[in-house]
Scaffold this motif. Structure first.
Motif, short mmCIF file in Angstrom:
data_model
loop_
_atom_site.label_atom_id
_atom_site.label_comp_id
_atom_site.label_asym_id
_atom_site.label_seq_id
_atom_site.Cartn_x
_atom_site.Cartn_y
_atom_site.Cartn_z
N LEU A 40 64.22 36.56 65.88
CA LEU A 40 63.73 37.06 67.16
C LEU A 40 62.28 37.52 67.04
N ALA A 41 61.96 38.21 65.96
CA ALA A 41 60.59 38.66 65.74
C ALA A 41 59.63 37.48 65.63
N ALA A 42 60.06 36.43 64.92
CA ALA A 42 59.22 35.23 64.79
C ALA A 42 59.02 34.56 66.14
N THR A 43 60.08 34.51 66.95
CA THR A 43 60.00 33.90 68.28
C THR A 43 59.05 34.67 69.18
N VAL A 44 59.17 35.98 69.18
CA VAL A 44 58.30 36.82 70.02
C VAL A 44 56.85 36.69 69.58
N ALA A 45 56.62 36.71 68.27
CA ALA A 45 55.25 36.58 67.76
C ALA A 45 54.65 35.24 68.16
N TYR A 46 55.45 34.18 68.07
CA TYR A 46 54.95 32.86 68.44
C TYR A 46 54.69 32.78 69.94
N SER A 47 55.55 33.40 70.73
CA SER A 47 55.36 33.37 72.19
C SER A 47 54.06 34.08 72.58
N LEU A 48 53.76 35.18 71.91
CA LEU A 48 52.51 35.90 72.21
C LEU A 48 51.29 35.07 71.82
N ALA A 51 59.05 24.42 76.18
CA ALA A 51 59.31 23.37 75.19
C ALA A 51 58.85 23.81 73.80
N SER A 52 57.75 24.57 73.74
CA SER A 52 57.26 25.06 72.45
C SER A 52 58.20 26.09 71.85
N LEU A 53 58.85 26.88 72.72
CA LEU A 53 59.77 27.91 72.25
C LEU A 53 61.17 27.38 71.96
N ALA A 54 61.52 26.24 72.56
CA ALA A 54 62.89 25.71 72.45
C ALA A 54 63.38 25.58 71.00
N PRO A 55 62.59 25.03 70.06
CA PRO A 55 63.11 24.93 68.68
C PRO A 55 63.46 26.28 68.08
N PHE A 56 62.66 27.31 68.37
CA PHE A 56 62.95 28.65 67.87
C PHE A 56 64.24 29.18 68.47
N LEU A 57 64.38 29.03 69.78
CA LEU A 57 65.56 29.56 70.47
C LEU A 57 66.83 28.83 70.05
N ILE A 81 63.35 37.50 76.53
CA ILE A 81 62.18 38.27 76.08
C ILE A 81 60.88 37.48 76.21
N PRO A 82 60.77 36.25 75.63
CA PRO A 82 59.51 35.51 75.79
C PRO A 82 59.25 35.04 77.21
N VAL A 83 60.32 34.73 77.97
CA VAL A 83 60.13 34.32 79.37
C VAL A 83 59.60 35.50 80.19
N THR A 84 60.17 36.68 79.97
CA THR A 84 59.70 37.87 80.67
C THR A 84 58.26 38.20 80.27
N ALA A 85 57.95 38.02 78.99
CA ALA A 85 56.58 38.26 78.53
C ALA A 85 55.60 37.34 79.24
N SER A 142 61.27 18.55 66.62
CA SER A 142 60.16 19.35 67.14
C SER A 142 58.92 19.26 66.25
N ILE A 143 59.09 19.34 64.94
CA ILE A 143 57.94 19.33 64.03
C ILE A 143 57.22 17.99 64.08
N PHE A 144 57.98 16.91 64.07
CA PHE A 144 57.38 15.58 64.07
C PHE A 144 57.18 15.03 65.49
N GLN A 145 57.48 15.87 66.49
CA GLN A 145 57.27 15.51 67.89
C GLN A 145 57.84 14.13 68.22
N ILE A 146 59.10 13.94 67.83
CA ILE A 146 59.79 12.68 68.08
C ILE A 146 60.10 12.57 69.57
N LYS A 147 59.62 11.51 70.18
CA LYS A 147 59.82 11.31 71.61
C LYS A 147 61.18 10.66 71.86
N LEU A 148 62.01 11.35 72.62
CA LEU A 148 63.32 10.83 72.97
C LEU A 148 63.32 10.42 74.44
N PRO A 149 64.19 9.50 74.83
CA PRO A 149 64.32 9.18 76.26
C PRO A 149 64.63 10.42 77.07
N SER A 150 64.17 10.47 78.31
CA SER A 150 64.34 11.65 79.15
C SER A 150 65.79 12.11 79.24
#
Length: 240
Positions: A24-32, A59-65, A116-120, A178-186
């Motif tokens: 959670l701390a890592a997620t909040v720090a990344y969101s900030l 989308a950037s927060l999704a892998p953390f969550l 928490i990150p959405v509210t932030a 997420s790391i390799f930004q693999i594009k998947l069909p919608s």
């Protein structure tokens, strides 16, 4: 055994666990850092409070969550947790009710980590840009994050009961995508990276595709079915 007591114990145990607090701390720090380094400037020349910018933020927060969610799932398949289920089997409380209480505690912990990150972000919009039309962003954001979480949770609880290592494979898959930004069909875009590709630049608008929305509906339905099956399945000792 009182259901409320069991739920309070489970949610307290999760919220104050070392793994949850660190993630959670890592997620909040990344969101900030995203708010200061990305959201402030907007995505693809759109406003910081545009739907495109906000969904990029999600989308950037999704892998953390999703990692938080799956890590909480792995804890359910430890030997100590299995022994707790065996003890419950000797009480009047049905096993599926006990599992449902545990599932609810995990869901609440995930929703707190998401809120928490959405509210932030919303507070950032209000304080910096005096923007308060959050409903325009909230529901697409919910569609972005909640259905894949339901699917991952259902799959993790069903597969983990049979083979505990399967949940770790799911964590690795989420991180690799997420790391390799693999594009998947919608339709199967778990992270949502394909959905935020703005293809209507001539019209200067952005909308989620029908394929993406249909995929989210499918994620929700399949996830709920998997959760129900996992609640009713018999006890097994997962292989690692």
């Amino acid at each position: 055994m009182n259901k409320g007591t069991v739920f309070k114990y489970e949610i307290k145990r999760i919220l104050f666990s070392r793994e949850y607090l660190l993630l959670l701390a890592a997620t909040v720090a990344y969101s900030l850092s995203l708010l200061r380094g990305f959201v402030l400037y907007g995505a693809d020349y759109t406003a910081p409070f545009s739907l495109l910018t906000f969904l990029n933020y999600c989308a950037s927060l999704a892998p953390f969550l999703f990692t938080i969610l799956l890590v909480l799932c792995t804890k359910q398949f430890k030997a100590s947790e299995r022994r707790a289920e065996s003890i419950i089997g000797a009480t009047p409380m049905p096993l599926h009710v006990f599992r449902l209480l545990r599932y609810s505690a995990i869901a609440c912990a995930f929703l707190i980590a998401t809120a928490i990150p959405v509210t932030a972000c919303f507070m950032f919009y209000q304080q910096v840009f005096d923007y308060t039309a959050f409903g325009v962003l909230f529901w697409p954001g919910l569609l972005f994050l909640l259905p894949p979480a339901i699917l991952l949770f259902g799959a993790a609880m069903l597969l983990g009961n049979r083979r505990g290592a399967a949940v770790y494979v799911m964590i690795a898959a989420v991180l690799i995508i997420s790391i390799f930004q693999i594009k998947l069909p919608s339709f199967v875009d778990i992270i949502g990276s394909a959905a935020i590709q703005w293809r209507n630049q001539e019209k200067y608008d952005f909308a989620l595709s029908s394929a993406f929305i249909a995929g989210r509906v499918t994620f929700s339905v399949v996830g709920i079915v998997l959760i129900i099956i996992s609640l009713c399945q018999s006890k097994k000792s997962p292989s690692c």
